[in-house]
Design an enzyme around this catalytic site. Structure first.
Site, mmCIF file in Angstrom:
data_model
loop_
_atom_site.group_PDB
_atom_site.id
_atom_site.type_symbol
_atom_site.label_atom_id
_atom_site.label_comp_id
_atom_site.label_asym_id
_atom_site.label_seq_id
_atom_site.Cartn_x
_atom_site.Cartn_y
_atom_site.Cartn_z
ATOM 1 N N ALA A 72 140.201 4.560 47.210
ATOM 2 C CA ALA A 72 139.094 5.482 46.816
ATOM 3 C C ALA A 72 138.587 5.761 45.528
ATOM 4 O O ALA A 72 139.407 5.634 44.720
ATOM 5 C CB ALA A 72 139.558 6.706 47.797
ATOM 6 N N TYR A 138 132.236 13.970 45.890
ATOM 7 C CA TYR A 138 133.769 13.571 46.428
ATOM 8 C C TYR A 138 134.151 13.950 47.674
ATOM 9 O O TYR A 138 134.528 13.357 48.644
ATOM 10 C CB TYR A 138 134.737 13.725 45.131
ATOM 11 C CG TYR A 138 136.131 13.579 45.743
ATOM 12 C CD1 TYR A 138 136.501 12.339 46.028
ATOM 13 C CD2 TYR A 138 136.894 14.575 45.554
ATOM 14 C CE1 TYR A 138 137.962 12.082 46.268
ATOM 15 C CE2 TYR A 138 138.146 14.369 45.783
ATOM 16 C CZ TYR A 138 138.605 13.171 46.162
ATOM 17 O OH TYR A 138 140.115 13.099 46.589
#
Ligand code: UDP
Length: 323
Positions: A72, A138
């Protein structure tokens, strides 16, 4: 079990892959090395250098008992400036992974989620029932993935666990934090101790806390890895469980700097700086659910121990880089 670790050349992925190998699992690491390091892949793991979204169908066709998904993007500031990188790189890529798991009947998923899904907490310690209101892209991208996992689990019946990390720190021997862009407090303070930075900036000394600096819940990466091994074992078909992972104790920025002074013997000059946008004053986890349901027991909770391990890793890397 035969386990695929996505992002296993990064900080958390490499430590968890090492723990899986030590626990007798057969591990394959998939990483595109965009932020990870080839030499961080633990011995005993097979390494697949590939883009996850492209490679997921072919790799999962090999047959895995479970996936630990770390791959990620994770920089809060970047997520606000370039949100497309987070919706694409985190959400779209994970949807590809979920589709490949569905197509191949991969039975288990452990997902690397974050306390950033909660945003500014109304009460601390934060339980899993706290409202999810991320304050940055995020956190929003990780929350969107948690929602996607829940709906895939209820429709397709696989077992999933999301682990929401608080402030992970420390190291596991030769596996530790090596980011090209460092934003986290402990590695930044240790860079000062190593002579790579002049001083540490304290982002705000007027917070509503005892010493005026922000309080965070620091969890040793080895305790975090223990939770992943347990999550893989306890994952239940057709169930998506979410667990917070923290030590349950908060330390202020000043206390962290003081612990780093004690460990390194360096005076560590600190300068007052403005508050950083989006920082909550206090973040402390309640990990009661993980303790009760997974039997998780964090054992490296002392700040001194966390900093000592991070410092040993830091010194080791500096000497390797210079040799
Ligand atoms: N922090 C700081 N100086 C730095 C980096 C971080 O004062 O150079 C503070 C930051 O404002 C926060 C705490 O240290 O209150 C932990 O920040 P970090 O980025 O490590 O983790 P976060 O809690 O943001 O995930």
């Amino acid at each position: 079990m035969r386990v695929l670790v996505t992002g296993g050349a990064g900080y958390l992925g490499s430590v968890c892959a090492a723990h899986l190998v030590e626990n007798g699992h057969e591990v394959a690491v998939l990483d595109d090395l965009s932020t990870g390091h080839r030499d961080a892949v633990p011995d005993g793991c097979r390494f697949i250098e590939a883009d996850l979204a492209e490679a997921a169908p072919a790799v999962l066709a090999e047959g895995f008992d479970g996936v630990l998904h770390f791959a990620a993007k994770s920089l809060v500031g970047e997520s606000m400036e370039h949100p497309e990188r987070y919706w694409q790189g985190n959400v779209v890529t994970t949807l590809r992974l979920l589709d490949a798991m569905r197509a191949q009947g991969t039975p288990r998923l452990v997902f690397s989620s974050t306390a950033a899904t909660y945003g500014e907490p109304a009460t601390v310690p934060i339980t899993e029932d706290a409202p999810a209101a991320p304050t940055n892209t995020y956190g929003a991208s990780k929350l969107a993935i948690d929602h996607a996992i829940s709906s895939y689990v209820s429709a397709y019946g696989f077992a999933a666990v999301s682990l929401r990390y608080f402030n992970v720190a420390g190291a596991h021997g030769r596996f530790g934090e090596r980011h090209a862009v460092e934003t986290h407090l402990i590695p930044i303070v240790l860079q000062v101790a190593s002579g790579l930075r002049e001083a540490v900036q304290i982002y705000g000394e007027d917070w509503p806390t005892a010493d005026g600096t922000c309080i965070r819940d620091y969890i040793h990466v080895d305790d975090l890895a223990d939770a992943h091994v347990l999550a893989l074992r306890h994952a239940t078909p057709a169930t998506h469980r979410i667990y917070n992972l923290g030590s349950g104790t908060g330390f202020s920025v000043r206390e962290v700097i003081e612990a780093c002074r004690a460990v390194t013997g360096h005076p560590l000059p600190a300068r007052s700086a403005p508050r950083r946008a989006g920082d909550p004053a206090v973040l402390i986890a309640s990990s009661e659910r993980a303790r009760a349901e997974l039997g998780w027991q964090p054992t490296r909770t002392e700040l001194h121990r966390i900093v000592t391990d991070a410092w040993a890793f830091n010194q080791r890397h500096l000497s390797l880089d210079r040799s």
